[in-house]
Design a protein around this motif. Structure first.
Motif, mmCIF file in Angstrom:
data_model
loop_
_atom_site.group_PDB
_atom_site.id
_atom_site.type_symbol
_atom_site.label_atom_id
_atom_site.label_comp_id
_atom_site.label_asym_id
_atom_site.label_seq_id
_atom_site.Cartn_x
_atom_site.Cartn_y
_atom_site.Cartn_z
ATOM 1 N N LEU A 1 0.835 -1.261 -0.055
ATOM 2 C CA LEU A 1 0.143 -0.111 0.058
ATOM 3 C C LEU A 1 0.892 1.202 -0.083
ATOM 4 O O LEU A 1 0.183 2.408 -0.590
ATOM 5 N N LYS A 2 1.987 1.279 0.572
ATOM 6 C CA LYS A 2 2.920 2.237 0.483
ATOM 7 C C LYS A 2 3.545 2.618 -0.656
ATOM 8 O O LYS A 2 3.866 3.652 -0.760
ATOM 9 N N PHE A 3 3.865 1.612 -1.468
ATOM 10 C CA PHE A 3 4.592 1.816 -2.844
ATOM 11 C C PHE A 3 3.936 2.755 -3.722
ATOM 12 O O PHE A 3 4.552 3.649 -4.202
ATOM 13 N N PRO A 4 2.532 2.649 -4.028
ATOM 14 C CA PRO A 4 1.931 3.715 -5.028
ATOM 15 C C PRO A 4 2.036 5.112 -4.236
ATOM 16 O O PRO A 4 1.916 6.205 -4.943
ATOM 17 N N LEU A 5 1.620 5.099 -3.061
ATOM 18 C CA LEU A 5 1.607 6.273 -2.234
ATOM 19 C C LEU A 5 2.909 6.964 -2.486
ATOM 20 O O LEU A 5 3.163 8.372 -2.683
ATOM 21 N N SER A 6 4.220 6.197 -2.379
ATOM 22 C CA SER A 6 5.531 6.943 -2.260
ATOM 23 C C SER A 6 5.888 7.272 -3.909
ATOM 24 O O SER A 6 6.623 8.356 -4.063
ATOM 25 N N TYR B 1 4.757 13.961 -7.134
ATOM 26 C CA TYR B 1 4.217 15.545 -6.617
ATOM 27 C C TYR B 1 5.375 16.441 -6.225
ATOM 28 O O TYR B 1 5.556 17.702 -6.621
ATOM 29 N N LYS B 2 6.523 15.956 -5.752
ATOM 30 C CA LYS B 2 7.870 16.706 -5.223
ATOM 31 C C LYS B 2 8.321 17.034 -6.502
ATOM 32 O O LYS B 2 8.946 18.201 -6.579
ATOM 33 N N ARG B 3 8.386 16.381 -7.688
ATOM 34 C CA ARG B 3 9.056 16.884 -8.931
ATOM 35 C C ARG B 3 8.441 17.988 -9.613
ATOM 36 O O ARG B 3 8.979 18.587 -10.483
#
Length: 326
Positions: A313-318, A324-326
């Motif tokens: 679940l964390k993978f797609p969020l990361s 977003y940061k880029r």
């Protein structure tokens, strides 16, 4: 549920089950395929095959049958040959799911209670063979289901919908087949699962008492017993899976007894005021619920499965955060 239209309940329930069951079983298939949950290879293969069977049950019985029947009633899926094929696939996938549960229960019984047989039986090769045999036999025995239906309507020479032929209730061949099928699934699995679980519990209790006596003699009371902890986790997983099966399939078997003993008929159509339909449909709803409950059992009983699920679940969020940061 008083005052709520029963048709609305069914229209909400089946999409909910599909929304929960499809991603849940797919997550089990993906996580267990990585083989990072600390389970043996044969146990992992059984859990994957059970998840695949449950996914097919939800896909065919829940989406292509119930959801399509409610929201797309006059689609090509309702033409009699397609309808008969759907029913055949439903019975086949349910049978495979049921007997894989029995095979998994027997595998855990052998692994815990029969140390000599364990070396031969609890292997990846044997698990693959058993899964293949169960799938093949279920496909062959359920192919007959295709021929028990006839059209409910014929409009412009096109047969629509399915209903069980009247000869199904009177012909000795069909009656024998129905009794044989219902005894084979789920009556016999009920008996086998209960019997194997009783033997497994008895063995674990006796072994645990013996280990406690040895630990007392060796003055190791302050140390944790990893063997007992491992057995405890195995039995919790086993009982959760087999117990949910027995609970959710009970009404399905009761429906069969009412049909054959009280001389009722399997109901065709969607008459939400008919008591036979409500009973049969409720049993079917519980069957579908059984097909999406196992992933939650794994998450509740296996810490490594929960860890893998969290990572997934964390993978797609990361990835989203990085974009977003880029």
């Amino acid at each position: 549920m008083h005052g709520i239209p029963k048709g609305l309940v069914f229209a909400i329930y089946y999409p909910f089950i599909a929304t929960i069951g499809v991603p849940a079983n797919l997550s089990v298939i993906l996580i267990q395929s990585r083989r990072r949950c600390g389970l043996s290879r044969c146990t992992t293969d059984y859990l994957i095959s059970m998840a695949v069977a449950d996914f097919l049950v939800i896909l065919v019985a829940g989406i292509l049958n119930r959801i399509a029947g409610i929201y797309f009633r006059k689609s090509f899926l309702s033409i009699t040959p397609v309808c008969s094929l759907r029913s055949t696939l439903i019975y086949t996938s349910i049978d495979i799911s049921v007997w894989l549960t029995v095979a998994f229960t027997f595998d855990r019984f052998v692994a815990i209670c029969c140390q000599k047989l364990k070396l031969k039986h609890c292997t990846k090769k044997r698990a693959t063979l058993i899964i293949g045999v169960i799938s093949t036999v279920c496909c062959l025995t359920k192919s007959v289901v295709y021929f028990i239906y006839e059209p409910l309507y014929i409009i412009e020479n096109v047969p629509w919908f399915c209903r069980v032929k009247s000869i199904f209730y009177t012909s000795w061949a069909w009656v024998t087949y129905d009794w044989f099928y219902r005894i084979l699934t789920p009556c016999l699995p009920f008996i086998l699962i209960l019997f194997l679980n009783v033997l497994t519990v008895r063995h674990i209790l006796l072994a645990s008492r013996a280990r406690r006596r040895l630990r007392v003699q060796n003055d190791e009371n302050n140390q944790s017993d990893t063997e007992i902890d491992s057995r405890r986790k195995s039995i919790v997983l086993l009982f959760a899976i087999s117990g949910s099966f027995i609970l959710f399939y009970s009404l399905y078997f009761v429906t069969f007894l009412l049909v054959r003993i009280s001389r009722l008929t399997y109901f065709s159509g969607s008459n939400y005021t008919n008591s036979n339909f409500i009973l049969e449909e409720t049993g079917f709803m519980l069957q579908l619920l059984s097909s999406c409950i196992n992933p939650f059992i794994y998450a509740g009983t296996q810490s490594k499965f929960r860890a893998e699920l969290k990572n997934g679940l964390k993978f797609p969020l990361s990835i989203i955060v990085k974009l977003y940061k880029r």
